[in-house]
Scaffold this motif. Structure first.
Motif, short mmCIF file in Angstrom:
data_model
loop_
_atom_site.label_atom_id
_atom_site.label_comp_id
_atom_site.label_asym_id
_atom_site.label_seq_id
_atom_site.Cartn_x
_atom_site.Cartn_y
_atom_site.Cartn_z
N GLU A 66 31.14 56.71 24.05
CA GLU A 66 31.06 55.39 23.08
C GLU A 66 31.27 55.72 21.86
O GLU A 66 31.91 55.03 20.89
CB GLU A 66 29.75 54.46 23.37
CG GLU A 66 29.60 54.03 24.71
CD GLU A 66 28.27 53.34 24.93
OE1 GLU A 66 28.17 52.62 25.81
OE2 GLU A 66 27.29 53.74 24.39
N GLY A 67 30.55 56.84 21.27
CA GLY A 67 30.68 57.13 19.77
C GLY A 67 32.04 57.61 19.50
O GLY A 67 32.45 57.41 18.51
N VAL A 68 32.64 58.38 20.43
CA VAL A 68 34.05 59.12 20.23
C VAL A 68 34.96 57.72 20.24
O VAL A 68 36.06 57.66 19.37
CB VAL A 68 34.53 59.94 21.37
CG1 VAL A 68 35.89 60.43 21.20
CG2 VAL A 68 33.44 61.49 20.94
N ARG A 69 34.81 56.82 21.05
CA ARG A 69 35.51 55.77 20.92
C ARG A 69 35.47 55.04 19.83
O ARG A 69 36.55 54.52 19.05
CB ARG A 69 35.06 54.71 22.20
CG ARG A 69 35.80 53.46 22.24
CD ARG A 69 34.91 52.39 22.99
NE ARG A 69 33.67 52.09 22.45
CZ ARG A 69 32.40 51.52 22.90
NH1 ARG A 69 32.80 51.14 24.13
NH2 ARG A 69 31.34 51.31 22.17
N ASP A 70 34.58 54.82 19.26
CA ASP A 70 34.12 53.98 17.96
C ASP A 70 34.88 54.83 16.73
O ASP A 70 35.54 54.02 15.92
CB ASP A 70 32.69 53.74 17.66
CG ASP A 70 32.12 52.70 18.71
OD1 ASP A 70 33.02 51.92 19.46
OD2 ASP A 70 30.91 52.77 18.94
N ALA A 71 34.66 56.12 16.86
CA ALA A 71 35.18 56.70 15.69
C ALA A 71 36.79 57.06 15.84
O ALA A 71 37.55 57.16 14.65
CB ALA A 71 34.77 58.26 15.89
N LEU A 72 37.51 57.19 16.85
CA LEU A 72 38.74 57.52 16.97
C LEU A 72 39.67 56.11 17.30
O LEU A 72 40.81 55.88 17.06
CB LEU A 72 39.04 58.16 18.21
CG LEU A 72 38.55 59.71 17.97
CD1 LEU A 72 38.93 60.52 19.07
CD2 LEU A 72 39.61 60.30 16.61
N GLY A 73 38.69 54.91 17.79
CA GLY A 73 39.68 53.68 18.23
C GLY A 73 40.44 54.11 19.39
O GLY A 73 41.34 53.03 19.65
N TRP A 74 40.10 54.90 20.19
CA TRP A 74 40.80 55.19 21.43
C TRP A 74 40.38 53.74 22.61
O TRP A 74 39.25 53.30 22.48
CB TRP A 74 40.63 56.46 22.15
CG TRP A 74 41.31 57.54 21.37
CD1 TRP A 74 41.91 57.36 20.17
CD2 TRP A 74 41.49 58.94 21.88
NE1 TRP A 74 42.19 58.56 19.46
CE2 TRP A 74 42.30 59.73 20.53
CE3 TRP A 74 41.11 59.44 23.01
CZ2 TRP A 74 42.55 60.86 20.84
CZ3 TRP A 74 41.37 60.99 23.13
CH2 TRP A 74 42.15 61.81 21.93
#
Length: 457
Positions: A66-74
């Protein structure tokens, strides 16, 4: 692998399966390299594994995603209701291996310089997300301390099928799934003949990669007796879908021969909608004919074939590109050294020809013996009357020459050959595993706990 393919185009003949692989042929000017690497998350404060939903020590793998999703917009990849991966439009993806190993499946990129930039971006984002959760990652080829029954299980349906099937066909399949980590390089081919030559060279030299990247000497809190235990585990995982592919060196090798091999490898599952139907042990030939016992009357699709190809695990795997699968995961410079090694060998005609001359005299028996010896001996193994260290020096010289002639330079004017420097250091000293074993026996006082600091990303 980040996500299973979804393509409902029906297929009903062997020729269509062959054509699927043939469509991977590319003109040389479009050759790219993809790099995949797995890393094992752990809670820094307690040196314990990270489950999907987390523990009192901190957030879990879901929170990482979830954190990587929010940071990258993937974009999200879900399995039923569970977030199990991410992907972007450029072809990059993040996925979960069965025990929570966090994998970057890199986009197809033009140069190793691009791969280095991709890796830097990935770790920058991951640290920003993981540090507040109290999570770090091990740069090792196998988890050093936790037993199999202490290792988390990720909520992916395909892994449930594999988990039930693996103990039926080998004794180490669950260890492979849940406790190992690898780095992999994916490379292109221009024609069937080019594929065959590259497959043969890379298969023969995969034990060289295993030796150079050996980095899994610990298990269950002690030495495990190997330099690459990850590689040893593959020797007793599932003989129907692993190994050195002796048939690849026979006359008549081509896409058709690989298709026949893949058709003979038992299936794991058929994906229909969001459901993974367990057909483990059944034949793709029956699915092709509409006679699969687990799904009577159901016919094969292109996605079924692509997904089936992803469940075959030889040392080098053919899909619409070639996957180099022999190396243990390791520190960041080694993650770049693997694609550099095989780009240098396979994307330069002079290097590829010389590499083929080097390995062509080896017999099938010699190749198989080398594969068996390397997990324990690494560069001390022997083949063709020479030590593998001697062979590796020749291989590195060929790869360096190939990268220098390729002449892909960064903004500072450097070519890609510098990414091979960590492998020169291995040959000049010890493998990563041998250095760790020495530390374990001396300054670590017989404990693997210091590895959580010494081998952390």
């Amino acid at each position: 692998m980040a996500r299973d393919v979804s393509d409902s185009t029906p297929v009903s003949s062997r020729d269509e399966l062959v054509a699927f692989l043939e469509e991977g042929c590319k003109p040389k000017e479009r050759f790219a390299v993809g790099t995949e690497h797995e890393k094992i998350p752990y809670y820094a404060a307690t040196r314990t594994p990270v489950g999907y939903d987390g523990r009192p020590e901190g957030g879990g793998v879901r929170a990482l995603l979830e954190g990587v999703r929010d940071a990258l917009g993937w974009s999200e990849i879900r399995d039923e209701c569970n977030l199990i991966g991410l992907h972007d439009a450029a072809g990059g993806a993040i996925s979960l291996e069965p025990g929570g190993q966090f994998e970057l499946s890199g986009a197809p990129l033009a140069t190793i310089h691009d791969t280095a930039a991709e890796l830097d971006r990935h770790f920058d984002v991951l640290r920003k997300v993981a540090d507040p959760l109290g999570i770090k990652f091990l740069a090792l080829g196998m988890s050093p301390k936790w037993r199999l029954d202490e290792t988390p299980v990720m909520p992916k349906q395909r892994y449930g099928v594999m988990r039930r099937y693996m103990p039926k066909v080998g004794t180490r399949g669950l260890d492979m799934m849940f406790r190992t980590a690898t780095v992999q390089a994916n490379l292109d081919f221009s024609s069937e003949a080019d594929m065959v030559k590259k497959l043969r060279v890379s298969l023969a030299l995969q034990p060289v990669a295993t030796a150079l990247f050996a980095n899994s000497p610990f298990a269950d809190g002690a030495l495990n007796g190997f330099l690459s235990a990850r590689s040893q585990i593959w020797l007793d995982t599932d003989p129907d879908r692993t190994g050195m592919l002796p048939f690849a060196f026979e006359d008549g090798m081509g896409f058709e021969r690989y298709v026949d091999y893949a058709l003979d490898a038992p299936m794991y599952f058929v994906k229909r909608g969001e459901a993974y139907v367990d057909v483990a042990g059944q034949s793709f030939r029956d699915l092709l004919a509409g006679k699969l016992p687990g799904l009577p009357g159901e016919r094969a699709t292109l996605s079924d074939w692509a997904n089936h190809l992803s469940t075959i695990f030889p040392e080098v795997r053919l899909k619409r590109y070639l996957e180099m699968r022999g190396a243990d995961a390791g520190p960041a410079p080694m993650l770049l050294a693997l694609p550099a090694l095989f780009v240098g060998l396979l994307y330069d005609e002079a290097a590829l020809d010389a590499a083929w001359r080097l390995v062509r005299p080896w017999s099938e028996a010699e190749r198989l013996a080398l594969r068996r010896d390397v997990p324990r001996l690494a560069l001390a193994a022997r083949v063709g009357g020479r030590s593998l260290a001697e062979v590796a020096r020749d291989v590195l010289a060929l790869a360096r020459g190939g990268l220098e002639r390729r002449a892909r330079r960064d903004a500072q004017g450097r070519d890609e050959a510098r990414f091979l420097d960590p492998l020169d250091a291995v040959l000049a000293g010890r493998t990563q595993a041998e250095r760790l074993i020495k530390a374990f026996k001396t300054q670590w006082g017989g404990s693997v706990d210091p590895a959580f600091e010494a081998c952390a990303y």
